[in-house]
Write a protein that holds these residues in place. Structure first.
Motif, PDB file in Angstrom:
ATOM      1  N   VAL A 140       0.861  -1.186   0.000  1.00 46.12           N
ATOM      2  CA  VAL A 140       0.000   0.000   0.000  1.00 46.12           C
ATOM      3  C   VAL A 140       0.897   1.236   0.000  1.00 46.12           C
ATOM      4  N   ILE A 141       0.617   2.161  -0.901  1.00 42.97           N
ATOM      5  CA  ILE A 141       1.343   3.439  -0.877  1.00 42.97           C
ATOM      6  C   ILE A 141       0.330   4.558  -0.671  1.00 42.97           C
ATOM      7  N   VAL A 142       0.547   5.314   0.399  1.00 48.45           N
ATOM      8  CA  VAL A 142      -0.321   6.452   0.711  1.00 48.45           C
ATOM      9  C   VAL A 142       0.438   7.730   0.344  1.00 48.45           C
ATOM     10  N   VAL A 143      -0.228   8.597  -0.407  1.00 51.58           N
ATOM     11  CA  VAL A 143       0.387   9.866  -0.800  1.00 51.58           C
ATOM     12  C   VAL A 143      -0.216  10.981   0.048  1.00 51.58           C
ATOM     13  N   ALA A 144       0.654  11.760   0.701  1.00 53.90           N
ATOM     14  CA  ALA A 144       0.156  12.855   1.539  1.00 53.90           C
ATOM     15  C   ALA A 144       0.903  14.136   1.199  1.00 53.90           C
ATOM     16  N   GLY A 145       0.202  15.081   0.593  1.00 60.41           N
ATOM     17  CA  GLY A 145       0.806  16.385   0.344  1.00 60.41           C
ATOM     18  C   GLY A 145       0.981  17.149   1.656  1.00 60.41           C
ATOM     19  N   ARG A 146       1.777  18.192   1.623  1.00 56.78           N
ATOM     20  CA  ARG A 146       2.094  18.931   2.864  1.00 56.78           C
ATOM     21  C   ARG A 146       0.867  19.550   3.517  1.00 56.78           C
ATOM     22  N   ASN A 147      -0.163  19.797   2.710  1.00 56.72           N
ATOM     23  CA  ASN A 147      -1.397  20.367   3.262  1.00 56.72           C
ATOM     24  C   ASN A 147      -2.149  19.377   4.138  1.00 56.72           C
ATOM     25  N   LYS A 148      -1.781  18.100   4.112  1.00 58.77           N
ATOM     26  CA  LYS A 148      -2.451  17.097   4.942  1.00 58.77           C
ATOM     27  C   LYS A 148      -1.811  16.970   6.325  1.00 58.77           C
ATOM     28  N   LEU A 149      -0.692  17.649   6.520  1.00 57.07           N
ATOM     29  CA  LEU A 149       0.020  17.497   7.796  1.00 57.07           C
ATOM     30  C   LEU A 149      -0.647  18.331   8.884  1.00 57.07           C
ATOM     31  N   VAL A 150      -0.827  17.724  10.031  1.00 57.65           N
ATOM     32  CA  VAL A 150      -1.499  18.391  11.146  1.00 57.65           C
ATOM     33  C   VAL A 150      -0.547  18.415  12.338  1.00 57.65           C
ATOM     34  N   ASP A 151      -0.264  19.633  12.803  1.00 56.37           N
ATOM     35  CA  ASP A 151       0.591  19.784  13.984  1.00 56.37           C
ATOM     36  C   ASP A 151      -0.320  19.783  15.207  1.00 56.37           C
ATOM     37  N   GLY A 152      -0.798  18.600  15.540  1.00 57.65           N
ATOM     38  CA  GLY A 152      -1.740  18.491  16.651  1.00 57.65           C
ATOM     39  C   GLY A 152      -2.119  17.039  16.855  1.00 57.65           C
ATOM     40  N   ASP A 153      -3.128  16.825  17.699  1.00 55.43           N
ATOM     41  CA  ASP A 153      -3.515  15.455  18.035  1.00 55.43           C
ATOM     42  C   ASP A 153      -4.583  14.917  17.070  1.00 55.43           C
ATOM     43  N   ILE A 154      -5.132  13.770  17.416  1.00 55.30           N
ATOM     44  CA  ILE A 154      -6.132  13.128  16.551  1.00 55.30           C
ATOM     45  C   ILE A 154      -7.375  14.014  16.402  1.00 55.30           C
ATOM     46  N   THR A 155      -7.734  14.679  17.494  1.00 56.86           N
ATOM     47  CA  THR A 155      -8.897  15.581  17.428  1.00 56.86           C
ATOM     48  C   THR A 155      -8.657  16.683  16.404  1.00 56.86           C
ATOM     49  N   ALA A 156      -7.445  17.206  16.385  1.00 65.55           N
ATOM     50  CA  ALA A 156      -7.112  18.255  15.402  1.00 65.55           C
ATOM     51  C   ALA A 156      -7.148  17.695  13.985  1.00 65.55           C
ATOM     52  N   ALA A 157      -6.720  16.446  13.844  1.00 67.89           N
ATOM     53  CA  ALA A 157      -6.745  15.816  12.512  1.00 67.89           C
ATOM     54  C   ALA A 157      -8.188  15.628  12.043  1.00 67.89           C
ATOM     55  N   ILE A 158      -9.049  15.183  12.929  1.00 73.73           N
ATOM     56  CA  ILE A 158     -10.460  14.989  12.555  1.00 73.73           C
ATOM     57  C   ILE A 158     -11.095  16.353  12.243  1.00 73.73           C
ATOM     58  N   ARG A 159     -10.704  17.354  13.014  1.00 74.84           N
ATOM     59  CA  ARG A 159     -11.231  18.700  12.745  1.00 74.84           C
ATOM     60  C   ARG A 159     -10.827  19.153  11.343  1.00 74.84           C
ATOM     61  N   ARG A 160      -9.581  18.894  10.971  1.00 76.86           N
ATOM     62  CA  ARG A 160      -9.140  19.274   9.617  1.00 76.86           C
ATOM     63  C   ARG A 160     -10.031  18.615   8.554  1.00 76.86           C
ATOM     64  N   ILE A 161     -10.316  17.351   8.780  1.00 70.58           N
ATOM     65  CA  ILE A 161     -11.109  16.615   7.785  1.00 70.58           C
ATOM     66  C   ILE A 161     -12.528  17.180   7.708  1.00 70.58           C
ATOM     67  N   LYS A 162     -13.143  17.388   8.882  1.00 68.59           N
ATOM     68  CA  LYS A 162     -14.544  17.846   8.895  1.00 68.59           C
ATOM     69  C   LYS A 162     -14.674  19.295   8.420  1.00 68.59           C
ATOM     70  N   GLU A 163     -13.649  20.096   8.744  1.00 66.50           N
ATOM     71  CA  GLU A 163     -13.760  21.518   8.388  1.00 66.50           C
ATOM     72  C   GLU A 163     -13.337  21.796   6.957  1.00 66.50           C
ATOM     73  N   TRP A 164     -12.487  20.932   6.418  1.00 72.87           N
ATOM     74  CA  TRP A 164     -11.939  21.248   5.106  1.00 72.87           C
ATOM     75  C   TRP A 164     -12.193  20.147   4.080  1.00 72.87           C
ATOM     76  N   ALA A 165     -11.647  18.958   4.325  1.00 69.08           N
ATOM     77  CA  ALA A 165     -11.650  17.926   3.283  1.00 69.08           C
ATOM     78  C   ALA A 165     -13.039  17.377   2.981  1.00 69.08           C
ATOM     79  N   ALA A 166     -13.800  17.063   4.011  1.00 63.96           N
ATOM     80  CA  ALA A 166     -15.085  16.388   3.774  1.00 63.96           C
ATOM     81  C   ALA A 166     -16.071  17.267   2.989  1.00 63.96           C
TER      82      ALA A 166
END
Ligand code: SF4
Length: 217
Positions: A136-162
């Motif tokens: 499996v190869i996962v590609v992650a651009g720099r905009n996917k990086l979160v300087d925070g915990d899992i809650t911050a990562a989920i927030r990024r997804i809900k606020e932006w990606a989803a």
């Protein structure tokens, strides 16, 4: 390159390298790619020995232009979003992705502490990341990086990606119209499965390419 661009690139490079280091400590094979071309070349080299190649529906992977190259290489491409497929054909392709030789996917968020966080609607992408494909190869651009915990990562997804993904894929959700998550109960809600991969799955050769470029949503 202007001084601003130079400094932005440098700052992002530090973030990417921090993520690569953490991912490595968590057991993943993590690779820093300065450019999209480096990521594309890595994928094409890894694809040489693979016959069947599954795609998780990632915009980042599509941005790299690997699909066309892999087609030229005569690979069996498992693309469930190809045009003119019936729902049954889409379903069958998603099933085959689970046991393909190489699975390519994007990440919704990668924490600087080295965790992959994703939210799926169907689950074929996250299932294939965990167990089944030979590689499996996962590609992650720099905009996917979160300087925070899992809650911050989920927030990024809900606020932006989803919301942006719901709009891209023509789902009839409130966020696809407003751009904001309201934790909907829509029949077409795309946020149904949240996964946190905090260490490399035991039997999956999971690699992460961290690219110093804005890619995907
Ligand atoms: S929960 Fe609903 S509104 Fe929120 S991002 Fe997901 S699909 Fe959109």
């Amino acid at each position: 390159m202007t001084l601003t661009e130079e400094l932005v690139t440098w700052r992002n490079e530090q973030k990417c390298e921090r993520a690569v280091e953490s991912l490595g400590k968590n057991g993943f094979t993590a690779v820093y790619c300065r450019t999209g071309e480096e990521a594309r070349d890595y994928i094409l080299a890894e694809a040489v020995g693979a016959e069947s190649i599954g795609f998780g529906g990632s915009l980042s992977v599509a941005d790299l232009g690997v699909t066309e190259k892999l087609q030229e290489m005569g690979k069996d491409l498992l693309l469930h979003s190809a045009p003119r497929l019936t729902p049954e054909e889409r379903h069958a392709i998603r099933h085959r992705q689970l046991t393909c030789d190489l699975f390519l996917a994007g990440a919704n968020a990668v924490t600087l502490s080295g965790c992959l966080v994703n939210i799926d609607a169907t689950g074929n992408r996250v299932s294939s990341m965990l167990f089944g494909p030979r590689k499996v190869i996962v590609v992650a651009g720099r905009n996917k990086l979160v300087d925070g915990d899992i809650t911050a990562a989920i927030r990024r997804i809900k606020e932006w990606a989803a919301p942006a993904n719901a709009r891209r894929l023509n789902f009839n959700t409130p966020c696809a119209k407003t751009g904001f998550c309201c934790d909907c109960n829509s029949p077409e809600r795309i946020c149904r499965i949240t996964t946190i991969i905090d260490r490399k799955p035991r039997q999956t050769d999971l690699r992460v390419l961290v690219v110093n470029k804005e890619m995907g949503l």
